[in-house]
Design a protein around this motif. Structure first.
Motif, PDB file in Angstrom:
ATOM      1  N   ILE A 278       0.861  -1.179   0.000  1.00  0.00           N
ATOM      2  CA  ILE A 278       0.000   0.000   0.000  1.00  0.00           C
ATOM      3  C   ILE A 278       0.899   1.230   0.000  1.00  0.00           C
ATOM      4  O   ILE A 278       2.018   1.207   0.520  1.00  0.00           O
ATOM      5  CB  ILE A 278      -0.958   0.049   1.205  1.00  0.00           C
ATOM      6  CG1 ILE A 278      -0.201  -0.158   2.526  1.00  0.00           C
ATOM      7  CG2 ILE A 278      -2.087  -0.962   1.038  1.00  0.00           C
ATOM      8  CD1 ILE A 278      -1.056   0.055   3.766  1.00  0.00           C
ATOM      9  N   ALA A 279       0.396   2.313  -0.588  1.00  0.00           N
ATOM     10  CA  ALA A 279       1.107   3.588  -0.571  1.00  0.00           C
ATOM     11  C   ALA A 279       0.071   4.687  -0.730  1.00  0.00           C
ATOM     12  O   ALA A 279      -0.874   4.549  -1.513  1.00  0.00           O
ATOM     13  CB  ALA A 279       2.139   3.659  -1.696  1.00  0.00           C
ATOM     14  N   ALA A 280       0.229   5.777   0.036  1.00  0.00           N
ATOM     15  CA  ALA A 280      -0.760   6.849   0.003  1.00  0.00           C
ATOM     16  C   ALA A 280      -0.069   8.200   0.156  1.00  0.00           C
ATOM     17  O   ALA A 280       0.894   8.339   0.914  1.00  0.00           O
ATOM     18  CB  ALA A 280      -1.796   6.659   1.110  1.00  0.00           C
ATOM     19  N   VAL A 287      -2.648   3.825  -3.519  1.00  0.00           N
ATOM     20  CA  VAL A 287      -2.613   2.632  -4.351  1.00  0.00           C
ATOM     21  C   VAL A 287      -2.542   1.401  -3.453  1.00  0.00           C
ATOM     22  O   VAL A 287      -1.996   1.437  -2.351  1.00  0.00           O
ATOM     23  CB  VAL A 287      -1.412   2.643  -5.329  1.00  0.00           C
ATOM     24  CG1 VAL A 287      -1.405   3.910  -6.157  1.00  0.00           C
ATOM     25  CG2 VAL A 287      -0.088   2.475  -4.598  1.00  0.00           C
ATOM     26  N   GLY A 288      -3.109   0.320  -3.969  1.00  0.00           N
ATOM     27  CA  GLY A 288      -3.014  -0.979  -3.309  1.00  0.00           C
ATOM     28  C   GLY A 288      -2.656  -2.033  -4.341  1.00  0.00           C
ATOM     29  O   GLY A 288      -3.190  -2.017  -5.462  1.00  0.00           O
ATOM     30  N   PRO A 301       7.823  -2.854  -8.979  1.00  0.00           N
ATOM     31  CA  PRO A 301       7.519  -2.321 -10.309  1.00  0.00           C
ATOM     32  C   PRO A 301       6.028  -2.043 -10.525  1.00  0.00           C
ATOM     33  O   PRO A 301       5.663  -1.040 -11.140  1.00  0.00           O
ATOM     34  CB  PRO A 301       8.028  -3.424 -11.249  1.00  0.00           C
ATOM     35  CG  PRO A 301       9.145  -4.055 -10.497  1.00  0.00           C
ATOM     36  CD  PRO A 301       8.676  -4.066  -9.066  1.00  0.00           C
ATOM     37  N   VAL A 302       5.179  -2.906 -10.011  1.00  0.00           N
ATOM     38  CA  VAL A 302       3.734  -2.681 -10.143  1.00  0.00           C
ATOM     39  C   VAL A 302       3.314  -1.473  -9.308  1.00  0.00           C
ATOM     40  O   VAL A 302       2.504  -0.645  -9.745  1.00  0.00           O
ATOM     41  CB  VAL A 302       2.961  -3.949  -9.724  1.00  0.00           C
ATOM     42  CG1 VAL A 302       1.466  -3.664  -9.637  1.00  0.00           C
ATOM     43  CG2 VAL A 302       3.225  -5.080 -10.716  1.00  0.00           C
ATOM     44  N   THR A 303       3.864  -1.339  -8.107  1.00  0.00           N
ATOM     45  CA  THR A 303       3.541  -0.195  -7.251  1.00  0.00           C
ATOM     46  C   THR A 303       3.971   1.110  -7.904  1.00  0.00           C
ATOM     47  O   THR A 303       3.240   2.107  -7.867  1.00  0.00           O
ATOM     48  CB  THR A 303       4.220  -0.349  -5.880  1.00  0.00           C
ATOM     49  OG1 THR A 303       3.746  -1.531  -5.248  1.00  0.00           O
ATOM     50  CG2 THR A 303       3.937   0.848  -4.986  1.00  0.00           C
ATOM     51  N   ALA A 304       5.159   1.125  -8.504  1.00  0.00           N
ATOM     52  CA  ALA A 304       5.635   2.336  -9.170  1.00  0.00           C
ATOM     53  C   ALA A 304       4.692   2.744 -10.303  1.00  0.00           C
ATOM     54  O   ALA A 304       4.361   3.925 -10.463  1.00  0.00           O
ATOM     55  CB  ALA A 304       7.045   2.117  -9.700  1.00  0.00           C
ATOM     56  N   ALA A 337       5.694  -3.358 -15.183  1.00  0.00           N
ATOM     57  CA  ALA A 337       4.236  -3.407 -15.235  1.00  0.00           C
ATOM     58  C   ALA A 337       3.750  -3.703 -16.644  1.00  0.00           C
ATOM     59  O   ALA A 337       4.425  -3.380 -17.630  1.00  0.00           O
ATOM     60  CB  ALA A 337       3.652  -2.080 -14.748  1.00  0.00           C
ATOM     61  N   ALA A 338       2.568  -4.311 -16.727  1.00  0.00           N
ATOM     62  CA  ALA A 338       2.030  -4.742 -18.012  1.00  0.00           C
ATOM     63  C   ALA A 338       0.741  -4.006 -18.353  1.00  0.00           C
ATOM     64  O   ALA A 338       0.022  -3.511 -17.480  1.00  0.00           O
ATOM     65  CB  ALA A 338       1.759  -6.248 -17.983  1.00  0.00           C
ATOM     66  N   GLY A 339       0.436  -3.966 -19.633  1.00  0.00           N
ATOM     67  CA  GLY A 339      -0.850  -3.495 -20.118  1.00  0.00           C
ATOM     68  C   GLY A 339      -1.168  -2.061 -19.744  1.00  0.00           C
ATOM     69  O   GLY A 339      -0.295  -1.187 -19.703  1.00  0.00           O
TER      70      GLY A 339
END
Length: 359
Positions: A278-280, A287-288, A301-304, A337-339
């Motif tokens: 988690i990051a806020a 984001v979660g 990488p997904v969090t970024a 990250a994808a897509g």
């Protein structure tokens, strides 16, 4: 599909708390690609949610409403619950450690000892499982010295120390503080329900031995936003301030979450086992992340990429947005990250991925 259910825990503020999330097989989606030599070698599935400052869902992938276990990403909420339950005053370093999955360096251990000493306790009073330090360097040094696993070096010892202090301050039975029916755990559960805005779906036991509450990724991210936007004189604000001021106590100075907090002004962040993050931001953007297979390598990488959807400068996130894929001792690709999730990243990172896939 598994039946829904919940343990006998208090519901918090029932007028603002929704039904528990459904217990089901999550409908995860592809969120990260492992590219080697121009071919997608591996795909990590998972779920991601990005909240706007007003709390609305700005972006989502996968299944953000299914029940899941946040693992150690729940610790900031548990720390708020401890304050609400009567945790005696702590300085910011110690309060950050109460929300930590620490690396086990000497500063972490000394702070936990200091917390226990305020109540005349030693680590013998802790009920978490003994373990070696979590940080690789700290673990290697511990082993080099021929030392055995201890309760203090286990990465949750700060949380357990704070649980003991709260239990004693309230005059509750300390030996049973990990029982889900213990007054301490019932008060923490009520806080989790209040902050996430939903009833707990199920209660189990975390790796350290403490009760672990199932919520949804959406609910967990809402809770992170509540902490990040809270007034400084509230329990939520106190935890957020401690975590922002001392990210090295929440994890370790060389850990990726601490480095991310140092790179993004005002960020509140916490990771958890099984690919949870988690990051806020202070204005409520949050984001979660849940990586379905629990792979830690995909988490950052997904969090970024998710933070880029929040409007965080992609250049600030560049060091966190990819992980090299190595072949013969040299980079031959990257995990990123994808897509649609990758669309918020810097143009050069997106172009790099296209080059890798077309080479």
């Amino acid at each position: 599909m598994a039946p829904t259910g919940r343990a006998d825990v208090p519901t918090g503020r029932a007028d603002v708390v929704s039904n528990p999330p459904e217990i089901r097989e999550p409908a995860h989606a592809p969120i990260a690609h492992v590219v080697r030599g121009g071919i997608i070698e591996g795909v990590h599935h998972g779920s991601v949610v990005v909240l706007a400052a007003d709390g609305s869902v700005q972006f989502q992938a996968g299944d953000i409403e299914a029940a899941f276990y946040p693992r150690s990403a729940l610790k900031p909420l548990q720390a708020v619950g401890l304050l609400r339950a009567g945790l005696p005053p702590l300085d910011d370093e110690a309060l950050a450690l109460a929300a930590a999955s620490h690396s086990g360096d000497e500063r972490h251990l000394a702070t936990a000892r200091r917390m226990l000493a305020t109540a005349g306790l030693t680590e013998d009073a802790l009920r978490n499982v003994p373990d070696l330090p979590y940080g690789p360097a700290e673990r290697d040094e511990w082993i080099r010295r021929g030392l055995a696993p201890t309760r203090l070096t286990q990465n949750c010892s700060g949380k357990h120390s704070a649980m003991l202090l709260t239990t004693l301050a309230r005059g509750w039975q300390p030996d049973a503080y990990l029982d889900p029916g213990h007054p301490l755990q019932r008060e923490i559960a009520a806080t989790v329900e209040d902050l996430t805005g939903q009833r707990i779906a199920r209660v189990t036991v975390d790796g350290c031995g403490a009760p672990l509450f199932a919520v949804s990724l959406h609910g967990l991210t809402r809770a992170a936003a509540r902490l990040a936007t809270a007034a400084p004189d509230t329990d939520e604000g106190r935890v957020a301030q401690a975590m922002r001021t001392h990210p090295e106590m929440v994890s370790g100075a060389d850990r990726d979450t601490a480095r991310l907090v140092g790179a993004v002004p005002g960020l509140l962040a916490k990771d958890g086992f099984e690919g949870v993050q988690i990051a806020a931001l202070p204005d409520g953007r949050a984001v979660g992340v849940k990586v379905a297979d629990g792979a830690d390598r995909a988490r950052m990488p997904v969090t970024a990429a998710a933070l880029a959807h929040c409007g965080v400068d992609p250049d600030v996130l560049a060091d966190f947005a990819t992980t090299p894929v190595i072949g013969g001792g040299a980079p031959v690709g990257a995990l990123r990250a994808a897509g649609a999730l990758a669309q918020g990243l810097a143009a050069d990172l997106r172009a790099g991925l296209l080059r890798e896939l077309s080479s």
